[in-house]
Design a protein around this motif. Sequence first.
Motif, short mmCIF file in Angstrom:
data_model
loop_
_atom_site.label_atom_id
_atom_site.label_comp_id
_atom_site.label_asym_id
_atom_site.label_seq_id
_atom_site.Cartn_x
_atom_site.Cartn_y
_atom_site.Cartn_z
N THR A 19 42.22 -105.14 -32.56
CA THR A 19 41.96 -104.10 -31.56
C THR A 19 42.00 -104.67 -30.14
O THR A 19 42.53 -104.03 -29.22
CB THR A 19 40.59 -103.44 -31.80
OG1 THR A 19 39.58 -104.44 -31.87
CG2 THR A 19 40.59 -102.64 -33.08
N VAL A 38 45.42 -98.16 -32.41
CA VAL A 38 45.87 -98.65 -33.71
C VAL A 38 46.48 -97.51 -34.53
O VAL A 38 47.54 -97.66 -35.16
CB VAL A 38 44.69 -99.30 -34.48
CG1 VAL A 38 45.09 -99.60 -35.92
CG2 VAL A 38 44.23 -100.56 -33.77
N ILE A 84 48.50 -103.79 -38.34
CA ILE A 84 48.15 -102.48 -37.79
C ILE A 84 47.98 -101.45 -38.90
O ILE A 84 47.01 -100.65 -38.89
CB ILE A 84 49.25 -102.03 -36.79
CG1 ILE A 84 49.20 -102.93 -35.54
CG2 ILE A 84 49.07 -100.57 -36.41
CD1 ILE A 84 50.34 -102.69 -34.58
N ASP A 88 44.46 -99.49 -39.72
CA ASP A 88 44.40 -98.03 -39.70
C ASP A 88 43.88 -97.49 -41.03
O ASP A 88 43.16 -96.48 -41.07
CB ASP A 88 45.80 -97.48 -39.42
CG ASP A 88 45.82 -95.97 -39.28
OD1 ASP A 88 44.99 -95.45 -38.52
OD2 ASP A 88 46.67 -95.32 -39.94
#
Length: 451
Positions: A19, A38, A84, A88
């Motif tokens: 992040t 993200v 990523i 997520d």
Amino acid sequence: MSPPLNLTKGDLDLAASITINLGFLARNFYDSKTIDVVSAFSTFFNTTPNATDSELLSFSGARPNDLNILLEMLGDRDLLRDSILWLDAIAEYLPRTPGGAHLLIPVFTVFTVLTSIVLALRLWSRQTIAGGVRGYDWIMVFGYFMTLVYGSSALYHSININTASQFWSYSWNEIALQQMFYIYLDILYPIAALIIKSSLLLFYYSIFTNRYLRWSVWATFGFTLATTITIILYSIFKCHPVNYWSEWYTSTCDPHQKIPYLVTGSLLIFSDVVIWVLPLPMVMKLQLYRRERIAAVFTFSLGIFACIASIFRLQAVYKFFLTSAGTGRTPVINTWTIVELNLAIICASAPALRALCIRHAPKLLSYGSNSTDSSSRSNNSSGGGGMQNDRNIRKNTRSVHGRVIVHHDQMRPADHDLASLRSGISRTGSGWSDVEKSVHYSSTSRIGSPV
């Protein structure tokens, strides 16, 4: 892939790292929460699995050099995409705890009210009992306002900026603002502490007549000033550039920040203890009754409570550097700092408050107790002989520092006569030496450490 229900410390560390780095990279999303960034990147990679560098730069708003640096850190673009997508997928399971406003607001409110009252009583005591407000009192007033500035800044930070404890709950602009506030509070704390300590040391210098003690005051001040300057300079220049959050990938920071903070914090606590101990030898030499000597030592020793708060603050700094997973502990550090600075002012004002009690409420300190009345009744019941004996004793005594001391070659009077004598002694301070006034009317304490 089914997202894990129990995330490990390593998982949270990785989530915080992703992040932070992605938040800085995506300049088009500086006002969005990094966890939402993200999610946006995850959607982008799902719809554009073979995105080129130009497409990635256009979507994110990143500078070409920043993207190259991040890819070099990761090793390849596939790892960036996989990281990523993984983050997520687990986003809903990331912890989201509130900031420290719930802790800071009551502490700031209570101590601000209490310290304001104590400082007002101190000034009243100085003006009405000690012959006027002195320079070191005004310096302490300045220290009070600097403490108020620190507390207000920390409260603003807690309410308006530090609304959560994890990085993924902030936008990059909010993270940058936090970093700015950290430096600001880093600088403000040692300045406020130095002002309060300077007030105490100036007071000591004004009452010490011994050259050794005066040199001790200068040495303590020099040590404290040097430590304070070191803390300020390190806080400003620990990273290059100073506003390192604007150049996250190319900036350089000291990788061992915990060590300087703990060392300088320990040095400030050491100076706190020295300032607390410094007047005690002088107090022990004063010609006081045993009860008053104990009360004087206790009054000057109240600074130990501020020392304890300083130790807890340093412990919070240590825990802050041990904390991971994007969870900050700054509100805890700010809370202990507010407690420490306010306790220092309160403890420093204790002698002046004691003087007010002696003057206006002597029974609170067992002055003017019922023993006076009983002694008077005893003298009256013994007839003129008791009154004559009292006059003879007074005639054969001398005044030392405003107190009646029986000559060494005189017989010790009866207990009821001695009680009558003591009850009649004025404790307003007239005729006292500056040193003895200091025990009843003056200030002490200490403080210390960095954030």
